[in-house]
Design an enzyme around this catalytic site. Structure first.
Site, PDB file in Angstrom:
ATOM      1  N   GLY A 124       1.240  -1.141  -0.115  1.00 28.78           N
ATOM      2  CA  GLY A 124      -0.073   0.765  -0.470  1.00 28.78           C
ATOM      3  C   GLY A 124       1.134   1.207  -0.174  1.00 28.78           C
ATOM      4  CD  GLU A 127      -0.747   8.129   1.581  1.00 21.84           C
ATOM      5  OE1 GLU A 127      -1.022   9.302   1.874  1.00 21.84           O
ATOM      6  OE2 GLU A 127      -0.558   7.341   2.549  1.00 21.84           O
ATOM      7  CB  ALA A 130       0.173  10.804  -1.851  1.00 22.31           C
ATOM      8  N   GLY A 131      -0.375   9.680  -5.691  1.00 19.90           N
ATOM      9  CA  GLY A 131       0.234   8.265  -6.715  1.00 19.90           C
ATOM     10  C   GLY A 131       1.887   8.912  -7.048  1.00 19.90           C
ATOM     11  CD  GLN A 336      -9.317  -0.666 -37.187  1.00 14.61           C
ATOM     12  OE1 GLN A 336      -9.355  -0.754 -36.451  1.00 14.61           O
ATOM     13  NE2 GLN A 336      -9.656  -0.306 -38.621  1.00 14.61           N
ATOM     14  CG  HIS A 338     -10.498  -9.793 -33.639  1.00 16.52           C
ATOM     15  ND1 HIS A 338      -8.692  -9.829 -33.826  1.00 16.52           N
ATOM     16  CD2 HIS A 338     -10.412 -11.085 -33.775  1.00 16.52           C
ATOM     17  CE1 HIS A 338      -8.945 -10.960 -33.466  1.00 16.52           C
ATOM     18  NE2 HIS A 338      -9.829 -11.566 -33.188  1.00 16.52           N
ATOM     19  CD  GLU A 363       4.527  -3.200 -10.078  1.00 15.05           C
ATOM     20  OE1 GLU A 363       5.424  -2.144  -9.852  1.00 15.05           O
ATOM     21  OE2 GLU A 363       3.462  -3.035  -9.759  1.00 15.05           O
ATOM     22  CB  THR A 365       2.084   7.497 -15.539  1.00 16.20           C
ATOM     23  OG1 THR A 365       3.324   8.403 -15.220  1.00 16.20           O
ATOM     24  CG2 THR A 365       0.834   7.287 -14.336  1.00 16.20           C
TER      25      THR A 365
HETATM   26  C1  LIG Z   1      -5.819  -0.632 -11.434  1.00 13.76           C
HETATM   27  C2  LIG Z   1      -4.991  -0.412 -10.681  1.00 13.76           C
HETATM   28  C3  LIG Z   1      -3.924  -0.989  -9.758  1.00 13.76           C
HETATM   29  C4  LIG Z   1      -2.335  -0.400  -8.474  1.00 13.76           C
HETATM   30  N1  LIG Z   1      -2.514  -1.279  -7.467  1.00 13.76           N
HETATM   31  C5  LIG Z   1      -1.375  -0.024  -7.014  1.00 13.76           C
HETATM   32  C6  LIG Z   1      -0.726  -1.342  -5.610  1.00 13.76           C
HETATM   33  O1  LIG Z   1      -1.128  -2.696  -5.125  1.00 13.76           O
HETATM   34  N2  LIG Z   1      -0.364  -0.683  -4.701  1.00 13.76           N
HETATM   35  C7  LIG Z   1      -0.394   0.608  -4.547  1.00 13.76           C
HETATM   36  O2  LIG Z   1       0.334   1.303  -3.890  1.00 13.76           O
HETATM   37  N3  LIG Z   1      -0.484   1.141  -6.186  1.00 13.76           N
HETATM   38  C8  LIG Z   1      -1.107   0.621  -6.966  1.00 13.76           C
HETATM   39  N4  LIG Z   1      -2.587   1.406  -8.165  1.00 13.76           N
HETATM   40  C9  LIG Z   1      -2.012   3.006  -8.327  1.00 13.76           C
HETATM   41  C10 LIG Z   1      -0.919   3.452  -9.136  1.00 13.76           C
HETATM   42  O3  LIG Z   1       0.036   3.185  -9.255  1.00 13.76           O
HETATM   43  C11 LIG Z   1      -1.380   4.980  -9.270  1.00 13.76           C
HETATM   44  O4  LIG Z   1      -2.234   5.291 -10.138  1.00 13.76           O
HETATM   45  C12 LIG Z   1       0.033   5.947 -10.132  1.00 13.76           C
HETATM   46  O5  LIG Z   1       0.861   5.518  -9.330  1.00 13.76           O
HETATM   47  C13 LIG Z   1      -0.973   6.723 -11.090  1.00 13.76           C
HETATM   48  O6  LIG Z   1      -1.127   7.812  -9.942  1.00 13.76           O
HETATM   49  P1  LIG Z   1      -2.639   8.787  -9.647  1.00 13.76           P
HETATM   50  O7  LIG Z   1      -2.852   7.614 -10.020  1.00 13.76           O
HETATM   51  O8  LIG Z   1      -2.818   9.258  -8.199  1.00 13.76           O
HETATM   52  O9  LIG Z   1      -2.582   9.654 -10.639  1.00 13.76           O
HETATM   53  P2  LIG Z   1      -1.375  11.457 -10.494  1.00 13.76           P
HETATM   54  O10 LIG Z   1      -0.490  11.161 -10.436  1.00 13.76           O
HETATM   55  O11 LIG Z   1      -2.662  12.098 -10.529  1.00 13.76           O
HETATM   56  O12 LIG Z   1      -1.079  11.245 -12.757  1.00 13.76           O
HETATM   57  C14 LIG Z   1      -2.961  11.927 -13.676  1.00 13.76           C
HETATM   58  C15 LIG Z   1      -1.471  12.098 -14.321  1.00 13.76           C
HETATM   59  O13 LIG Z   1      -0.541  12.958 -14.541  1.00 13.76           O
HETATM   60  C16 LIG Z   1       0.737  12.838 -14.766  1.00 13.76           C
HETATM   61  N5  LIG Z   1       1.086  13.159 -14.541  1.00 13.76           N
HETATM   62  C17 LIG Z   1       2.164  13.369 -12.551  1.00 13.76           C
HETATM   63  N6  LIG Z   1       2.537  14.181 -11.989  1.00 13.76           N
HETATM   64  C18 LIG Z   1       3.423  14.576 -13.259  1.00 13.76           C
HETATM   65  C19 LIG Z   1       4.635  14.848 -13.609  1.00 13.76           C
HETATM   66  N7  LIG Z   1       5.434  15.097 -12.670  1.00 13.76           N
HETATM   67  N8  LIG Z   1       5.098  15.341 -14.612  1.00 13.76           N
HETATM   68  C20 LIG Z   1       4.652  14.740 -15.451  1.00 13.76           C
HETATM   69  N9  LIG Z   1       3.196  13.885 -15.822  1.00 13.76           N
HETATM   70  C21 LIG Z   1       2.633  13.892 -14.456  1.00 13.76           C
HETATM   71  C22 LIG Z   1       0.625  11.180 -14.924  1.00 13.76           C
HETATM   72  O14 LIG Z   1       1.683  10.710 -15.241  1.00 13.76           O
HETATM   73  C23 LIG Z   1      -1.088  10.811 -14.864  1.00 13.76           C
HETATM   74  O15 LIG Z   1      -0.908  10.900 -16.332  1.00 13.76           O
HETATM   75  C24 LIG Z   1      -2.908   0.868  -8.948  1.00 13.76           C
HETATM   76  C25 LIG Z   1      -3.817   1.697  -9.608  1.00 13.76           C
HETATM   77  C26 LIG Z   1      -4.338   1.013 -10.449  1.00 13.76           C
HETATM   78  C27 LIG Z   1      -5.290   1.559 -11.262  1.00 13.76           C
END
Ligand SMILES: Cc1cc2nc3c(=O)[nH]c(=O)nc-3n(C[C@H](O)[C@H](O)[C@H](O)COP(=O)(O)OP(=O)(O)OC[C@H]3O[C@@H](n4cnc5c(N)ncnc54)[C@H](O)[C@@H]3O)c2cc1C
Length: 379
Positions: A124, A127, A130-131, A336, A338, A363, A365
């Site tokens: 985990g 948050e 905090a992504g 496509q 198909h 893990e 983006t």
């Molecule tokens: C199905 C699924 C399973 C997952 N499993 C786990 C798990 O087991 N454990 C865990 O901890 N997390 C997990 N995640 C979370 C995942 O790692 C995050 O969703 C991911 O890191 C992106 O964070 P966010 O969704 O908050 O997007 P955000 O950080 O809000 O990003 C939104 C957009 O802004 C872009 N962006 C953000 N910052 C920058 C920057 N500095 N420069 C340029 N572009 C930027 C991003 O690339 C993205 O396009 C999971 C997510 C999903 C959907």
């Protein structure tokens, strides 16, 4: 230079391919429809000794290498992305941080049941606020006597409904920034710990994605994982390894979509000929085959570097970025090829396309992978 898999890697590849075709593929469409989690598949993978594949034997693991781990993820994902991500997260997010940073006692207690498949591994980090910026973690842990008291929430966490214990990050000293983040092992049935699995997802329907609510959860002092304040560094290291898993998933999903497109192109006739006799379709299939091969080479190389004990962070980011974007293009082109049937569930390629999208997000983006690579080349 040797591009051949070892005898052991070939054996694992054959075993898991047979298993995937016989045990995983048949129910994949139904699980995509119902979202039912395939617990029985993971019980069987445990019987095959694969749930602890890359971990030490003394904790019930298989002492396998990272290349073998990538092969298993690839073959599972070739038929079912949900099964692939569950396995990949179990090993690389669930087991790996405990293996890398746990004490001998913690490994005995928490890595062994992950290796035997008694429960699934989960991690985990993410948050609501905090992504990509995981350093912005707001969950806190405060020492109260001999216990840590944890408060906060986590989102999008894979496997937590099926994990008895899991690692998560929390701030132990806000004044120190990212050096004030620590990692903990937390029992998911602790009072105050709630796991919700209510997301309606685009794809990977049979994988378990959860929200965690952590309300005054008390854990023993010794459940700190690694040193206090090292949590940020630890999860960066964990994600480096995890990216090999995501890259392998991408190679597998793309391979599955490509094989379906090739078969369909050979069988479907228009204008009195099979689709595969049209150069426009041949070129699509040739590009798919080439890009999958490139992605596989990048992925295996990153895994191999890790197995040699060498630096692999840049290569893992490159493999994850290239393979995930390649996978989206390949699945799109498989639909496509198909035509209208590709838009229908019966032909499965639309499931592959929906499942693939997560690989450009989870893990780190694609944008974050480019940041990691840019940093590693001296920008
Ligand atoms: C199905 C699924 C399973 C997952 N499993 C786990 C798990 O087991 N454990 C865990 O901890 N997390 C997990 N995640 C979370 C995942 O790692 C995050 O969703 C991911 O890191 C992106 O964070 P966010 O969704 O908050 O997007 P955000 O950080 O809000 O990003 C939104 C957009 O802004 C872009 N962006 C953000 N910052 C920058 C920057 N500095 N420069 C340029 N572009 C930027 C991003 O690339 C993205 O396009 C999971 C997510 C999903 C959907």
């Amino acid at each position: 230079m040797d591009f051949d898999l070892s005898q052991e890697q070939l054996m694992i590849q054959k075993m898991i391919r047979d298993f995937a075709e016989q045990e995983v593929a048949p129910g994949a469409d139904e699980r995509d429809r119902t979202g039912e989690f395939p617990r029985d598949i993971f019980n069987k993978l445990a019987e095959l000794g694969l749930m602890g594949l890359p971990f030490p034997e003394e904790y019930g693991g298989g002492e396998g290498d990272t290349v073998s781990f990538a092969i298993v993820v690839e073959e599972l994902s070739r038929v079912c992305g949900s099964t692939g991500i569950t396995y990949s997260a179990h090993i690389s997010l669930g087991g790996a941080p405990i293996n890398m940073f746990g004490t001998d006692e913690q490994k005995r207690q928490y890595l062994t049941p992950v290796c035997t498949g008694e429960y699934l591994g989960a991690f985990g980090l993410t948050e609501p606020n905090a992504g990509s910026d995981a350093g912005g973690t707001q969950t806190t842990a405060v020492l109260d006597g001999n216990e840590w008291v944890i408060n906060g929430s986590k989102i999008f966490i894979t496997n937590a409904s099926f994990a008895k214990n899991m690692a998560l990050t929390a701030v132990t000293d806000k004044s120190k920034g990212t050096s004030g983040i620590s990692a903990f092992i937390v029992p998911t049935d602790a009072p105050g710990f709630t796991v919700l699995a209510n997301y309606q997802k685009m794809g990977l329907h049979a994988s378990n994605t959860t929200e965690l609510i952590i309300d005054n959860v008390r854990i023993p002092k010794e459940n700190l994982l690694g040193k206090e304040g090292n949590g940020f560094k630890q999860f960066l290291a964990t994600l480096d390894g995890g990216r090999i898993g995501i890259a392998a998933m991408a190679v597998g999903i793309a391979q599955g979509a490509y094989e379906k497109a090739l078969q369909y192109a050979r069988e479907r006739k228009q204008f009195g000929q099979s689709l595969s006799s049209f150069q426009a379709i041949q070129f699509k299939l040739a590009d798919m085959a080439m890009h999958i091969e490139l992605a596989r080479n990048l992925t295996y190389k990153a895994a191999w570097l890790k197995d040699q004990g060498r630096k692999f962070g840049k290569e893992a980011a490159m493999a994850k970025l290239y393979a995930s974007e390649m996978c989206m293009r390949t699945c799109d082109q498989a639909v496509q090829i198909h035509g209208g049937y590709g838009y229908m569930k019966e032909y499965q390629v639309e499931r592959f396309l929906r499942d693939a999208k997560l690989l450009e997000i989870g893990e780190g983006t694609s944008e974050v992978q480019r940041l990691v690579i840019a940093r590693s080349i001296g920008c």
